[in-house]
Motif scaffolding. Structure first.
Motif, short mmCIF file in Angstrom:
data_model
loop_
_atom_site.label_atom_id
_atom_site.label_comp_id
_atom_site.label_asym_id
_atom_site.label_seq_id
_atom_site.Cartn_x
_atom_site.Cartn_y
_atom_site.Cartn_z
N ALA A 1 0.83 -1.21 0.00
CA ALA A 1 0.00 0.00 0.00
C ALA A 1 0.86 1.26 0.00
N THR A 2 1.95 1.24 0.72
CA THR A 2 2.88 2.37 0.72
C THR A 2 3.47 2.58 -0.67
N LEU A 3 3.86 1.49 -1.30
CA LEU A 3 4.39 1.58 -2.67
C LEU A 3 3.33 2.13 -3.62
N GLN A 4 2.10 1.66 -3.52
CA GLN A 4 1.02 2.16 -4.38
C GLN A 4 0.81 3.65 -4.16
N ASP A 5 0.77 4.07 -2.90
CA ASP A 5 0.56 5.49 -2.61
C ASP A 5 1.69 6.35 -3.17
N THR A 6 2.90 5.85 -3.08
CA THR A 6 4.05 6.59 -3.60
C THR A 6 3.94 6.76 -5.11
N VAL A 7 3.66 5.68 -5.81
CA VAL A 7 3.56 5.73 -7.28
C VAL A 7 2.36 6.58 -7.70
N LYS A 8 1.23 6.41 -7.02
CA LYS A 8 0.05 7.23 -7.35
C LYS A 8 0.34 8.70 -7.14
N GLY A 9 1.03 9.04 -6.06
CA GLY A 9 1.37 10.43 -5.80
C GLY A 9 2.25 11.02 -6.88
N ILE A 10 3.19 10.25 -7.36
CA ILE A 10 4.08 10.73 -8.43
C ILE A 10 3.30 10.95 -9.72
N ILE A 11 2.43 10.01 -10.05
CA ILE A 11 1.67 10.12 -11.30
C ILE A 11 0.67 11.26 -11.24
N THR A 12 -0.10 11.35 -10.17
CA THR A 12 -1.13 12.39 -10.08
C THR A 12 -0.53 13.78 -9.91
N GLU B 1 -5.32 -0.22 -10.24
CA GLU B 1 -4.12 -0.59 -9.50
C GLU B 1 -4.23 -2.05 -9.09
N ARG B 2 -3.09 -2.75 -9.10
CA ARG B 2 -3.06 -4.15 -8.68
C ARG B 2 -1.75 -4.42 -7.95
N VAL B 3 -1.83 -5.31 -6.99
CA VAL B 3 -0.63 -5.73 -6.26
C VAL B 3 -0.30 -7.15 -6.71
N GLY B 4 0.96 -7.37 -7.05
CA GLY B 4 1.39 -8.70 -7.48
C GLY B 4 1.81 -9.56 -6.29
N ILE C 1 3.76 -3.95 -8.13
CA ILE C 1 2.42 -3.40 -8.36
C ILE C 1 2.30 -3.06 -9.83
N SER C 2 1.07 -3.06 -10.30
CA SER C 2 0.76 -2.63 -11.66
C SER C 2 -0.25 -1.50 -11.56
N ILE C 3 0.01 -0.44 -12.29
CA ILE C 3 -0.89 0.72 -12.29
C ILE C 3 -1.15 1.10 -13.73
N ASP C 4 -2.44 1.23 -14.05
CA ASP C 4 -2.85 1.75 -15.35
C ASP C 4 -3.19 3.22 -15.15
N ALA C 5 -2.64 4.07 -16.01
CA ALA C 5 -2.85 5.51 -15.87
C ALA C 5 -3.00 6.15 -17.23
N ILE D 1 -2.34 5.94 -22.71
CA ILE D 1 -2.71 4.98 -21.68
C ILE D 1 -1.43 4.19 -21.38
N VAL D 2 -1.01 4.26 -20.12
CA VAL D 2 0.27 3.66 -19.75
C VAL D 2 0.04 2.66 -18.62
N LYS D 3 0.66 1.49 -18.78
CA LYS D 3 0.63 0.49 -17.71
C LYS D 3 2.04 0.42 -17.14
N PHE D 4 2.16 0.74 -15.85
CA PHE D 4 3.44 0.68 -15.14
C PHE D 4 3.49 -0.58 -14.29
N ASP D 5 4.56 -1.34 -14.39
CA ASP D 5 4.87 -2.41 -13.43
C ASP D 5 6.08 -1.92 -12.65
N VAL D 6 5.87 -1.66 -11.37
CA VAL D 6 6.91 -1.10 -10.52
C VAL D 6 7.20 -2.10 -9.41
N ILE D 7 8.49 -2.30 -9.12
CA ILE D 7 8.89 -3.20 -8.04
C ILE D 7 9.77 -2.44 -7.05
N ALA D 8 9.76 -2.95 -5.81
CA ALA D 8 10.62 -2.37 -4.76
C ALA D 8 10.92 -3.47 -3.75
N LEU D 9 11.91 -3.23 -2.92
CA LEU D 9 12.28 -4.18 -1.88
C LEU D 9 11.74 -3.75 -0.54
#
Length: 183
Positions: free
Chosen positions: A90-101, A110-113, A126-130, A171-179
């Protein structure tokens, strides 16, 4: 007189036998006890020297421990925080959403893998469609994702034009990973 001769013979014999008994049971046991005591003292002296050496090394060990703690804190800053996998995702999703918006994009899904194990760490994906307004914004978003701390890696970007006749929005689909260090 015969008794007297016998007595003279038995007294030295008795003295020799008593000396042998005293030597066997008293003198040798005292020697064994002294040897055991000196051996115990040698072992205790050696142990004491080891303790003194460790106490002398204590300031160096404390400095090393402090340096390792600081390094651990610096390394933890590079990881996504969260007590559980769900919170870290959820933290990763919020970070990526904040950057995009913040750059004018809108999130459509949004989806979590599944988490993956990586030598004591978990890889969050996570995967985010924007919808992104133009290519400059897309470049800014990717740059911002790749250069921020905690480290985020854009694993995949799938870009399509929303309307071919007016190629403004993408229309962009981002697959973002983090540790994360969540166990």
């Amino acid at each position: 007189m015969r008794k007297h001769k016998l007595l003279i013979l038995f007294i030295p014999l008795l003295i020799i036998l008593s000396a042998l008994v005293i030597y066997e049971y008293v003198y040798l046991s005292v020697q064994d006890e002294l040897a055991a005591t000196s051996e115990s003292a040698a072992v205790k002296t050696k142990t004491l020297q080891k303790y003194i050496q460790l106490i002398a090394e204590k300031p160096e060990l404390e400095k090393l421990l402090a340096a390792l703690k600081e390094q651990r804190k610096a390394d933890e800053a590079k990881l996504v925080e969260g007590q559980t996998f769900s919170l870290a995702a959820a933290t990763l999703q919020d970070t990526v959403k904040g950057i995009i918006t913040s750059r004018g994009g809108t999130i459509s899904s949004e989806r979590v893998g599944k988490p993956e194990d990586l030598k004591g760490f978990k890889v969050i994906s996570i995967s985010i469609d924007a919808v992104i307004p133009d290519t400059r914004v897309l470049g800014d978003i990717i740059y911002s994702l790749e250069t921020r701390t905690p480290y985020l890696v854009v694993k995949e970007v799938d870009t399509r034009v929303r309307n071919i006749r007016e190629p403004r929005d993408f229309i962009v689909k981002f697959d973002v990973i983090a540790l994360t260090a969540v166990k």
